[in-house]
Enzyme design. Structure first.
Site, mmCIF file in Angstrom:
data_model
loop_
_atom_site.group_PDB
_atom_site.id
_atom_site.type_symbol
_atom_site.label_atom_id
_atom_site.label_comp_id
_atom_site.label_asym_id
_atom_site.label_seq_id
_atom_site.Cartn_x
_atom_site.Cartn_y
_atom_site.Cartn_z
ATOM 1 N N ILE A 95 1.162 -0.737 -0.325
ATOM 2 C CA ILE A 95 0.215 -0.499 0.088
ATOM 3 C C ILE A 95 0.953 1.590 -0.006
ATOM 4 O O ILE A 95 1.842 1.489 0.353
ATOM 5 C CB ILE A 95 -1.035 -0.089 1.246
ATOM 6 C CG1 ILE A 95 -1.918 1.562 1.068
ATOM 7 C CG2 ILE A 95 -0.553 0.182 2.854
ATOM 8 C CD1 ILE A 95 -3.333 0.849 1.960
ATOM 9 N N CYS A 96 0.512 2.098 -0.656
ATOM 10 C CA CYS A 96 1.119 3.847 -0.568
ATOM 11 C C CYS A 96 0.396 4.539 -0.356
ATOM 12 O O CYS A 96 -1.025 4.253 0.030
ATOM 13 C CB CYS A 96 1.592 3.862 -1.824
ATOM 14 S SG CYS A 96 1.203 3.879 -3.401
ATOM 15 N N ARG A 97 0.398 5.996 -1.602
ATOM 16 C CA ARG A 97 -0.989 6.840 -1.229
ATOM 17 C C ARG A 97 -2.219 6.774 -2.154
ATOM 18 O O ARG A 97 -3.026 6.825 -1.329
ATOM 19 C CB ARG A 97 -0.044 8.304 -1.426
ATOM 20 C CG ARG A 97 -0.909 9.438 -0.738
ATOM 21 C CD ARG A 97 -0.355 10.935 -0.899
ATOM 22 N NE ARG A 97 -0.769 11.635 -0.474
ATOM 23 C CZ ARG A 97 -2.307 13.155 -1.144
ATOM 24 N NH1 ARG A 97 -2.446 11.813 -2.411
ATOM 25 N NH2 ARG A 97 -2.162 13.612 -0.432
#
Length: 120
Positions: free
Chosen positions: A71-73
């Site tokens: 997961i990232c932004r």
């Protein structure tokens, strides 16, 4: 192999990711930079910035041998991370929309000190 974990091509929604992690089927790996992580992240997630992953940093011990949901932004860096991990033999997928979508869905976000976090 779960249908969510395709070698580099599978993606999951924030709700699916939350369920996979809560059920112990996967580990959530946050690949954002440290200042983003400190501002707010999913409780229980592990942290390894994409820049370090791509530079050859080892995966956190708790990730090794487990399925990974990156997961990232917004979902761009995590897709890169999932593709990279799949290329080295890790069952990996990523979260569509990243932490922004995660928070928008009302899923928990915590700050570095355990307080309420924000998505930076």
């Amino acid at each position: 192999m779960s249908p969510f974990f395709r070698r580099g091509s599978g993606r999951v929604t924030p709700e699916q990711a939350h369920r996979l992690v809560a059920d112990g089927q996967a580990v959530l790996l946050d690949v954002r930079e440290t200042q983003e992580w400190n501002a707010g992240h999913a409780p229980g997630a592990l942290h390894l910035p994409l820049t370090r992953l791509m530079a050859g940093a080892p995966l956190p011990t708790a990730v090794r041998g487990r399925r990974v949901v990156a997961i990232c932004r917004s979902g761009n860096r995590s897709r890169t991370a999932a593709d990279f991990l799949a290329a080295v033999g890790v069952e990996a997928t990523d979260v569509t929309g990243g932490m922004t979508a995660w928070a928008r869905q009302g899923l928990p976000v915590t700050g570095v000190n355990g307080s309420g976090g924000v998505i930076a």
